[in-house]
Design an enzyme around this catalytic site. Structure first.
Site, PDB file in Angstrom:
ATOM      1  N   GLU A 106      51.985  40.168  53.636  1.00 35.25           N
ATOM      2  CA  GLU A 106      50.735  39.630  54.168  1.00 35.25           C
ATOM      3  C   GLU A 106      49.967  40.760  54.831  1.00 35.25           C
ATOM      4  O   GLU A 106      50.559  41.624  55.473  1.00 35.25           O
ATOM      5  CB  GLU A 106      50.985  38.533  55.228  1.00 35.25           C
ATOM      6  CG  GLU A 106      51.520  37.237  54.687  1.00 35.25           C
ATOM      7  CD  GLU A 106      53.023  37.130  54.850  1.00 35.25           C
ATOM      8  OE1 GLU A 106      53.628  37.959  55.553  1.00 35.25           O
ATOM      9  OE2 GLU A 106      53.616  36.221  54.240  1.00 35.25           O
ATOM     10  N   TYR A 118      47.502  48.442  49.328  1.00 31.82           N
ATOM     11  CA  TYR A 118      48.375  47.584  48.524  1.00 31.82           C
ATOM     12  C   TYR A 118      47.804  47.342  47.128  1.00 31.82           C
ATOM     13  O   TYR A 118      48.539  47.312  46.144  1.00 31.82           O
ATOM     14  CB  TYR A 118      48.661  46.277  49.255  1.00 31.82           C
ATOM     15  CG  TYR A 118      49.447  46.504  50.533  1.00 31.82           C
ATOM     16  CD1 TYR A 118      50.622  47.246  50.518  1.00 31.82           C
ATOM     17  CD2 TYR A 118      49.007  46.004  51.748  1.00 31.82           C
ATOM     18  CE1 TYR A 118      51.344  47.477  51.684  1.00 31.82           C
ATOM     19  CE2 TYR A 118      49.715  46.226  52.917  1.00 31.82           C
ATOM     20  CZ  TYR A 118      50.888  46.958  52.878  1.00 31.82           C
ATOM     21  OH  TYR A 118      51.600  47.180  54.023  1.00 31.82           O
TER      22      TYR A 118
END
Length: 154
Positions: A106, A118
């Site tokens: 997350e 990411y």
């Protein structure tokens, strides 16, 4: 940059590094308990000595065919130099080699640097957690991201 495993004995160093990146840092005791837990591991970037040469850390946990990145921290002076990406890819490679199918994490919608990191590592958005983070009384959604490791899917 060298990436190497770190055990619970380095929890104090990892906690100091974590405090440089987060408003609510994890204590050495919390990190030690996490690393000592089933399926959990830590990787650090830097040199093995002296201890203050650690420039980044990643903590992840595996459960059967899935895993999650619990936290990633990079020292301010080492940011935007590939440390976070190196740690993330090393973590993914380690898990891929262990037969893990999917890696999750997350990141706050208010953290474009983390989201870009990411995405550059191949993660895709898998969902959202509404009001997941508390930023001093202000709630922020989390983007749930997934990286497929051994499935052949993007």
């Amino acid at each position: 940059m060298r990436i190497m495993p770190a055990g619970p004995e380095r929890a104090a160093e990892l906690s100091r590094l974590h405090a440089l990146s987060f408003d609510k840092p994890w204590s050495a005791a919390e990190i030690e308990a996490l690393i000592g837990g089933a399926g959990a591991f830590a990787l650090v970037a830097g040199e093995s000595s002296p201890p203050d040469s650690i420039t980044g850390m990643i903590l992840a946990r595996r459960l059967f065919e899935e895993a999650e990145i619990l936290t990633l921290a990079v020292a301010p002076q080492a940011r935007r130099q590939g440390v976070g990406q190196g740690l993330t890819l090393a973590c993914a490679d380690l898990l891929r080699g262990a037969g893990v199918q999917s890696l999750f994490l997350e990141a706050g919608v208010d953290n474009p640097a983390a989201l870009a990191l990411y995405q550059a590592c191949g993660f895709v958005e898998a969902g959202r957690r509404r009001d997941y983070y508390d930023r001093g009384g202000r709630k922020v959604d989390a983007v749930v991201m997934r990286l497929d490791l051994n499935t052949g899917r993007p």
